[in-house]
Design a protein around this motif. Structure first.
Motif, PDB file in Angstrom:
ATOM      1  N   LEU A 165     -78.296  23.437 -28.344  1.00  0.00           N
ATOM      2  CA  LEU A 165     -79.103  23.388 -27.126  1.00  0.00           C
ATOM      3  C   LEU A 165     -79.879  22.083 -27.034  1.00  0.00           C
ATOM      4  O   LEU A 165     -79.942  21.451 -25.966  1.00  0.00           O
ATOM      5  CB  LEU A 165     -80.063  24.580 -27.104  1.00  0.00           C
ATOM      6  N   VAL A 166     -80.457  21.643 -28.143  1.00  0.00           N
ATOM      7  CA  VAL A 166     -81.184  20.374 -28.161  1.00  0.00           C
ATOM      8  C   VAL A 166     -80.239  19.213 -27.865  1.00  0.00           C
ATOM      9  O   VAL A 166     -80.614  18.248 -27.186  1.00  0.00           O
ATOM     10  CB  VAL A 166     -81.880  20.172 -29.524  1.00  0.00           C
ATOM     11  N   ALA A 167     -78.995  19.297 -28.361  1.00  0.00           N
ATOM     12  CA  ALA A 167     -78.007  18.243 -28.090  1.00  0.00           C
ATOM     13  C   ALA A 167     -77.722  18.119 -26.597  1.00  0.00           C
ATOM     14  O   ALA A 167     -77.522  17.009 -26.081  1.00  0.00           O
ATOM     15  CB  ALA A 167     -76.716  18.528 -28.856  1.00  0.00           C
ATOM     16  N   VAL A 168     -77.707  19.255 -25.895  1.00  0.00           N
ATOM     17  CA  VAL A 168     -77.527  19.204 -24.443  1.00  0.00           C
ATOM     18  C   VAL A 168     -78.718  18.528 -23.791  1.00  0.00           C
ATOM     19  O   VAL A 168     -78.569  17.686 -22.899  1.00  0.00           O
ATOM     20  CB  VAL A 168     -77.328  20.622 -23.876  1.00  0.00           C
ATOM     21  N   PHE A 169     -79.931  18.868 -24.235  1.00  0.00           N
ATOM     22  CA  PHE A 169     -81.124  18.227 -23.686  1.00  0.00           C
ATOM     23  C   PHE A 169     -81.093  16.715 -23.937  1.00  0.00           C
ATOM     24  O   PHE A 169     -81.516  15.923 -23.092  1.00  0.00           O
ATOM     25  CB  PHE A 169     -82.383  18.812 -24.318  1.00  0.00           C
ATOM     26  N   ALA A 170     -80.597  16.337 -25.111  1.00  0.00           N
ATOM     27  CA  ALA A 170     -80.549  14.916 -25.463  1.00  0.00           C
ATOM     28  C   ALA A 170     -79.618  14.139 -24.559  1.00  0.00           C
ATOM     29  O   ALA A 170     -79.752  12.912 -24.439  1.00  0.00           O
ATOM     30  CB  ALA A 170     -80.112  14.766 -26.918  1.00  0.00           C
ATOM     31  N   GLN A 171     -78.689  14.826 -23.906  1.00  0.00           N
ATOM     32  CA  GLN A 171     -77.750  14.141 -23.013  1.00  0.00           C
ATOM     33  C   GLN A 171     -78.463  13.437 -21.865  1.00  0.00           C
ATOM     34  O   GLN A 171     -77.965  12.443 -21.337  1.00  0.00           O
ATOM     35  CB  GLN A 171     -76.740  15.149 -22.447  1.00  0.00           C
ATOM     36  N   PHE A 172     -79.611  13.957 -21.459  1.00  0.00           N
ATOM     37  CA  PHE A 172     -80.353  13.317 -20.372  1.00  0.00           C
ATOM     38  C   PHE A 172     -80.767  11.893 -20.730  1.00  0.00           C
ATOM     39  O   PHE A 172     -80.949  11.055 -19.846  1.00  0.00           O
ATOM     40  CB  PHE A 172     -81.605  14.131 -20.030  1.00  0.00           C
ATOM     41  N   GLY A 187     -79.531  22.568 -13.694  1.00  0.00           N
ATOM     42  CA  GLY A 187     -79.526  24.012 -13.513  1.00  0.00           C
ATOM     43  C   GLY A 187     -79.268  24.751 -14.809  1.00  0.00           C
ATOM     44  O   GLY A 187     -79.935  25.750 -15.123  1.00  0.00           O
ATOM     45  N   PHE A 188     -78.298  24.258 -15.586  1.00  0.00           N
ATOM     46  CA  PHE A 188     -77.977  24.898 -16.860  1.00  0.00           C
ATOM     47  C   PHE A 188     -79.149  24.817 -17.831  1.00  0.00           C
ATOM     48  O   PHE A 188     -79.491  25.801 -18.507  1.00  0.00           O
ATOM     49  CB  PHE A 188     -76.749  24.249 -17.488  1.00  0.00           C
ATOM     50  N   VAL A 189     -79.776  23.658 -17.913  1.00  0.00           N
ATOM     51  CA  VAL A 189     -80.883  23.474 -18.858  1.00  0.00           C
ATOM     52  C   VAL A 189     -82.055  24.375 -18.503  1.00  0.00           C
ATOM     53  O   VAL A 189     -82.642  25.024 -19.384  1.00  0.00           O
ATOM     54  CB  VAL A 189     -81.310  21.990 -18.878  1.00  0.00           C
ATOM     55  N   VAL A 190     -82.397  24.447 -17.222  1.00  0.00           N
ATOM     56  CA  VAL A 190     -83.531  25.278 -16.807  1.00  0.00           C
ATOM     57  C   VAL A 190     -83.269  26.751 -17.109  1.00  0.00           C
ATOM     58  O   VAL A 190     -84.088  27.439 -17.727  1.00  0.00           O
ATOM     59  CB  VAL A 190     -83.819  25.073 -15.306  1.00  0.00           C
ATOM     60  N   ILE A 191     -82.100  27.245 -16.701  1.00  0.00           N
ATOM     61  CA  ILE A 191     -81.799  28.669 -16.896  1.00  0.00           C
ATOM     62  C   ILE A 191     -81.522  28.960 -18.368  1.00  0.00           C
ATOM     63  O   ILE A 191     -81.927  30.003 -18.898  1.00  0.00           O
ATOM     64  CB  ILE A 191     -80.607  29.078 -16.011  1.00  0.00           C
ATOM     65  N   GLY A 192     -80.834  28.032 -19.046  1.00  0.00           N
ATOM     66  CA  GLY A 192     -80.563  28.231 -20.468  1.00  0.00           C
ATOM     67  C   GLY A 192     -81.830  28.258 -21.294  1.00  0.00           C
ATOM     68  O   GLY A 192     -81.968  29.062 -22.220  1.00  0.00           O
TER      69      GLY A 192
END
Length: 207
Positions: A33-40, A152-157
């Motif tokens: 999950l943190v890796a997805v956030f890091a994509q920003f 959208g994915f980050v907020v809901i996830g």
């Protein structure tokens, strides 16, 4: 920051400890999950990153990390019930079915919506060239679509993780929320600055 700090905050949570397998799967999910956030921060949004590294290298890291994180989160529901193969009681598939059909739980509904958005996000990234050629979408428009789905994915996830996660209390939950907020703000700043530059360019050409 993206690896060590989440792990430290994970184990700092005041919750009962479980088996090594369950704790390991929890850590893996948090890191994905943190890796997805890091994509920003790897989407041309930080000029300092592009000054330190070449843009193609940043894009490759963005793609590789993104695909790995999405793959791990895609099997997240199965990883939740995986330890039941080694325990007595409800069979893993029965537990999975019960979990996924519990629509009275807000956390489960949020998780299903987040999972669907995540699959859409990965598919839009993998078949981006086909979408651009097949439907005549400009690359800039695809980037905005990709970014919108990601937000959208980050907020809901994140909402799902805070709602159901055992370890996403004040420490880890607060860190994830801060990371997501800063990442989204950085990405939106990039998009707004691009639109502003494009508007000034069009105005200059027309005048």
């Amino acid at each position: 920051m993206f690896v060590l700090l989440p792990v430290v905050l994970h184990f700092a949570a005041d919750v009962p400890r479980r088996s090594l397998l369950k704790e390991g799967l929890s850590v893996l999910t948090v890191l994905a999950l943190v890796a997805v956030f890091a994509q920003f921060f790897l989407a041309r949004s930080l000029p300092i990153v592009l000054r330190l590294f070449r843009a193609p290298a940043v894009q490759r890291v963005h793609r590789v990390v993104g695909y790995i994180a999405i793959a791990l989160l895609a099997v997240h529901p199965f990883l939740i019930v995986l330890p039941r193969y080694f325990e007595a009681g409800v069979r893993p598939l029965d537990a999975l079915l019960t979990m996924l059909t519990d629509f009275e739980s807000l956390g489960v509904v949020l998780g299903l919506v987040a999972w669907a958005l995540m699959v859409l996000l990965g598919a839009a990234a993998y078949w981006r060239m086909w979408l651009i050629r097949r439907h005549g979408i400009r690359y800039r428009a695809w980037r905005y679509l990709h970014g919108g789905i990601a937000i959208g994915f980050v907020v809901i996830g994140l909402w799902h993780a805070i709602e159901l996660g055992r370890h996403t209390g004040l420490l880890l939950g607060g860190f994830l929320a801060m990371l997501a907020a800063v990442g989204i703000a950085v990405l939106l700043r990039l998009y707004l600055s691009e639109r502003s530059r494009l508007a000034r360019f069009v105005q200059g050409v027309s005048s």
